[in-house]
Design an enzyme around this catalytic site. Sequence first.
Site, PDB file in Angstrom:
ATOM      1  N   LYS A  95       0.832  -1.217   0.000  1.00  0.00           N
ATOM      2  CA  LYS A  95       0.000   0.000   0.000  1.00  0.00           C
ATOM      3  C   LYS A  95       0.860   1.258   0.000  1.00  0.00           C
ATOM      4  CE  LYS A  95      -3.211  -2.245   3.176  1.00  0.00           C
ATOM      5  NZ  LYS A  95      -3.723  -2.075   4.556  1.00  0.00           N
ATOM      6  N   HIS A 149      26.529 -12.277   5.206  1.00  0.00           N
ATOM      7  CA  HIS A 149      25.644 -13.313   5.746  1.00  0.00           C
ATOM      8  C   HIS A 149      26.305 -13.800   7.042  1.00  0.00           C
ATOM      9  CE1 HIS A 149      22.724 -16.356   6.001  1.00  0.00           C
ATOM     10  NE2 HIS A 149      22.830 -16.937   4.818  1.00  0.00           N
TER      11      HIS A 149
HETATM   12  C1  NCD Z   1      23.451 -18.890   0.779  1.00  0.00           C
HETATM   13  C2  NCD Z   1      22.869 -17.500   0.652  1.00  0.00           C
HETATM   14  O1  NCD Z   1      21.651 -17.323   0.711  1.00  0.00           O
HETATM   15  O2  NCD Z   1      23.681 -16.602   0.529  1.00  0.00           O
HETATM   16  N1  NCD Z   1      22.515 -19.834   1.191  1.00  0.00           N
HETATM   17  C3  NCD Z   1      22.320 -20.013   2.537  1.00  0.00           C
HETATM   18  O3  NCD Z   1      21.961 -19.102   3.254  1.00  0.00           O
HETATM   19  N2  NCD Z   1      22.606 -21.225   3.039  1.00  0.00           N
HETATM   20  C4  NCD Z   1      24.216 -19.322  -0.407  1.00  0.00           C
HETATM   21  C5  NCD Z   1      23.554 -19.293  -1.746  1.00  0.00           C
HETATM   22  O4  NCD Z   1      22.376 -18.987  -1.879  1.00  0.00           O
HETATM   23  O5  NCD Z   1      24.269 -19.605  -2.700  1.00  0.00           O
END
Ligand code: NCD
Length: 339
Positions: A95, A149
């Site tokens: 929205k 990550h």
């Molecule tokens: C990874 C990501 O999402 O970065 N996957 C995960 O979290 N295990 C690696 C990937 O997607 O290649």
Amino acid sequence: MSKTESRGPLYHVLRAQQFDRALLDRLCDLTTRIRKVAKVKEGADYLQSLLSNKRAILYFTQPSTRTFLSFQNACHILGIRTSEIRDPSTSSEYKGESPEDAIRTFSSYVDVIIMRSPIAGFADRTAAMLDETDRPVPVINAGSGKDQHPTQALLDIYTLYRSFKDRGGIDGKTIAMVGDLARGRTVRSLSYLMKNYRGVRLIFVAPPSRRMGDDIKGFLDKMGIPWKETEDLAGILPEVDAVYMTRLQDEYDEAGESKKIDYDKFAFRPEHLEILPETAIVMHPLPRRNELHPGVDKDPRAKYWRQERNGMWMRVAILAAIFGIEKDILDPYGRSSHV
Ligand code: NCD
């Protein structure tokens, strides 16, 4: 005391650089302890009682299987109730609400925000924004675009730590990272964590257009961590302690440029097991495609399925540290009554 001053050693989890060796060792020990406690029903029930007054939202606007499910199950192991948004078109963002306002709304209802976003730095901005409100909650970065990550890197560390337990730990090991290193957030975060280990060497094996970023190389140089770069996977396997395979991150392609890459050269196949040292391990964050042949799975050096499961336990440890219940899991009372 302000709300931000009263925080423990772990609050927001945003980037790998924030972790020091003491915290990594603590998280690894805690993970092992949690795995043991959860093995018997009394232990599992005890863990579930610890955070039964807490709620989490999983806000994942990029695809995910493992990270989503392992965080969700990690929450449940500690009794944390979960809600989820996986598609902004089902929320008020559709929205016209800004993502910032959407997140502020989550913080009205829950005690921790676990988020994956295609935008680098968005989790950091979210955390900074919430810190300015009167109801800040911890933010966990479960993947921020091509950038970081950190919780994957923590579970990778735990996998390395377990695998090298009887071989002097992670210190002194040679780790090869293979594949799309330019856009692979897992290898970027894991490289940052290497600052905490003595005598580690990194080998980057990537197609010329997908080499590890200069920001990471500069960081390693500053930290005195030796690294080298090659395209010859078979050539370096005899000298590694761990080989970390990754998939082509072609979801970030702008004009189908990945199609021009010969990724077969960056695939680990059963014949590579013959030149991999007996004590070395094979890792992969998964999901995999052709870069890791299923014929490798049965070899005892293949650790990626264990790595995946380690992810859930490490994420329990992360949540336990954030909510300050480490002692409840580690203390002698917990020890005698739940093993
Ligand atoms: C990874 C990501 O999402 O970065 N996957 C995960 O979290 N295990 C690696 C990937 O997607 O290649």
